[in-house]
Design an enzyme around this catalytic site. Structure first.
Site, PDB file in Angstrom:
ATOM      1  NE  ARG A   1      -4.032 -37.681  -6.123  1.00 49.39           N
ATOM      2  CZ  ARG A   1      -3.828 -36.629  -6.918  1.00 49.39           C
ATOM      3  NH1 ARG A   1      -3.344 -35.498  -6.380  1.00 49.39           N
ATOM      4  NH2 ARG A   1      -4.077 -36.693  -8.203  1.00 49.39           N
TER       5      ARG A   1
ATOM      6  CE  LYS B   1      -1.735 -41.694  -7.718  1.00 49.09           C
ATOM      7  NZ  LYS B   1      -3.099 -42.278  -7.744  1.00 49.09           N
TER       8      LYS B   1
ATOM      9  CG  HIS C   1      -9.367 -42.325  -3.472  1.00 51.23           C
ATOM     10  ND1 HIS C   1      -8.326 -41.421  -3.442  1.00 51.23           N
ATOM     11  CD2 HIS C   1      -9.731 -42.426  -4.773  1.00 51.23           C
ATOM     12  CE1 HIS C   1      -8.062 -40.994  -4.672  1.00 51.23           C
ATOM     13  NE2 HIS C   1      -8.910 -41.584  -5.500  1.00 51.23           N
TER      14      HIS C   1
ATOM     15  NE  ARG D   1      -8.162 -37.153  -6.217  1.00 53.14           N
ATOM     16  CZ  ARG D   1      -7.637 -35.968  -6.466  1.00 53.14           C
ATOM     17  NH1 ARG D   1      -7.763 -34.995  -5.557  1.00 53.14           N
ATOM     18  NH2 ARG D   1      -6.995 -35.716  -7.587  1.00 53.14           N
TER      19      ARG D   1
ATOM     20  CG  HIS E   1      -8.262 -34.659 -11.232  1.00 51.82           C
ATOM     21  ND1 HIS E   1      -9.071 -34.239 -10.209  1.00 51.82           N
ATOM     22  CD2 HIS E   1      -8.182 -36.003 -11.130  1.00 51.82           C
ATOM     23  CE1 HIS E   1      -9.491 -35.288  -9.507  1.00 51.82           C
ATOM     24  NE2 HIS E   1      -8.956 -36.372 -10.040  1.00 51.82           N
TER      25      HIS E   1
ATOM     26  CE1 TYR F   1     -10.813 -39.746  -7.600  1.00 52.55           C
ATOM     27  CE2 TYR F   1     -10.037 -39.547  -9.857  1.00 52.55           C
ATOM     28  CZ  TYR F   1      -9.897 -40.053  -8.584  1.00 52.55           C
ATOM     29  OH  TYR F   1      -8.833 -40.880  -8.292  1.00 52.55           O
TER      30      TYR F   1
END
Length: 322
Positions: free
Chosen positions: A187, A212, A266, A269, A292, A301
């Site tokens: 990120r 995050k 983003h 990613r 993740h 993703y």
């Protein structure tokens, strides 16, 4: 002068009274939807508090303590400055909130509207539970959230990375951030917080103490990411000495100059995760790099290109049946 007869002035918009300042009120009607709790919130405060006042207080006292406070602060300001934010609490009901939802859906993505409605709902919850606002109902909880936005599947098209690199050539740190993001699927905030003391090039790893999801993690680095770090000069504590606003400015200008449309930072990613799978890594291995927590989230993703899979399948044969 009692709070019930306090000097107030309102304007009626879309059938709702909104507080706009001081002036003589033409009615001494007692609000019917709020029961007073004098020990914590006096009657005058209850009479004159708008939803905007409430969400701003939520921003100061609750949201500011969160890791994503900056992004949420922008949404809180939007709510407070809207016509919905000007509605007094005792005039607030679900119809006004649903009208706000419908109007916002014409301007922003459903995911943004879901976040804003959640902020309103949480603000009202905290007001009822902790701030002494004895509000009978949380009207925001009665409003149906819009369905989640369809997940993005934008990846870099052929030649786009090269064009971005060319336009960012005079912004070496921003260029390094972009390259690092493609190689690691990390990120933006995680990359910008990397400090040299947490980098171990000999072991080809970076330690992230703050992420995050709140859990620190150690990220194994692919060759391309190692090359990016080796090309940087350790002139500051941060490996990538650039702030988020400067990076955003450089990114937007580079995309514009390179004539690249609908590409967000983003999206890198998504690109990074997909490339790691295309390199042959397993789902747990990719998750260790990307951070993740579940395979289901990781799969959101993953956007494999059919042509890459076709190349892998070339020459492969099904095993003989038993």
């Amino acid at each position: 002068m009692s709070a019930r007869n306090a000097v107030r002035r309102f304007v009626v918009v879309d059938g709702f009274r909104r507080l706009i300042g001081s002036g003589k009120t033409s009615s001494s009607r007692s609000p019917s939807t709020i029961r007073y709790a004098p020990q914590t919130v006096d009657e005058e405060t209850l009479l004159n508090t708008t939803l905007g006042d409430l969400v701003l207080r939520y921003g100061r006292e609750v949201s500011s303590l969160k890791r994503g406070a900056k992004a949420e602060a922008y949404k809180i300001t939007k709510i407070a400055q809207s016509s919905l934010g000007g509605i007094l609490l005792h005039d607030l009901h679900s119809k006004a909130i649903s009208q706000y939802r419908n109007a916002r859906l014409q301007c922003v993505e459903p995911s943004t509207v879901r976040i804003e409605l959640s902020i309103i709902r949480r603000s009202l919850d905290v007001a009822r539970r902790e701030w002494g606002f004895d509000i009978p109902k949380n009207h925001a909880a009665m409003v149906t959230l819009p369905p989640p936005s369809k997940g993005r599947d934008r990846r870099l098209m052929p030649g786009e990375l090269e064009r971005l690199e060319r336009e960012l050539s005079h912004h070496p740190v921003a260029l390094a951030v972009v390259r690092f993001a493609v190689h690691t699927a990390m990120r933006r905030g995680e990359i910008l917080r990397i400090k040299w003391r947490d980098v171990n090039l000999a072991m080809r790893m970076v330690y992230l103490p703050q992420t995050k999801n709140g859990d620190p993690r150690t990220v194994p680095l692919p060759d391309g990411a190692v090359e990016v770090l080796e090309g940087l000069e350790a002139t500051a504590e941060e490996a990538f000495p650039i702030d988020e606003s400067a990076l955003r400015w450089a990114w937007d200008r580079a995309c514009l100059a390179a004539n690249i449309r609908d590409l967000r930072f983003h999206d890198l990613r998504h690109e990074g995760v997909s490339r790691l799978f295309e390199m042959g890594l397993s789902a747990p291995e990719v998750a260790l790099i990307s951070g993740h927590k579940t395979i289901a989230m990781l799969m959101r993703y993953l956007h494999l290109r059919p042509i890459e899979l076709a190349r892998k399948l070339q020459g492969l044969k099904l095993p003989p049946s038993a």
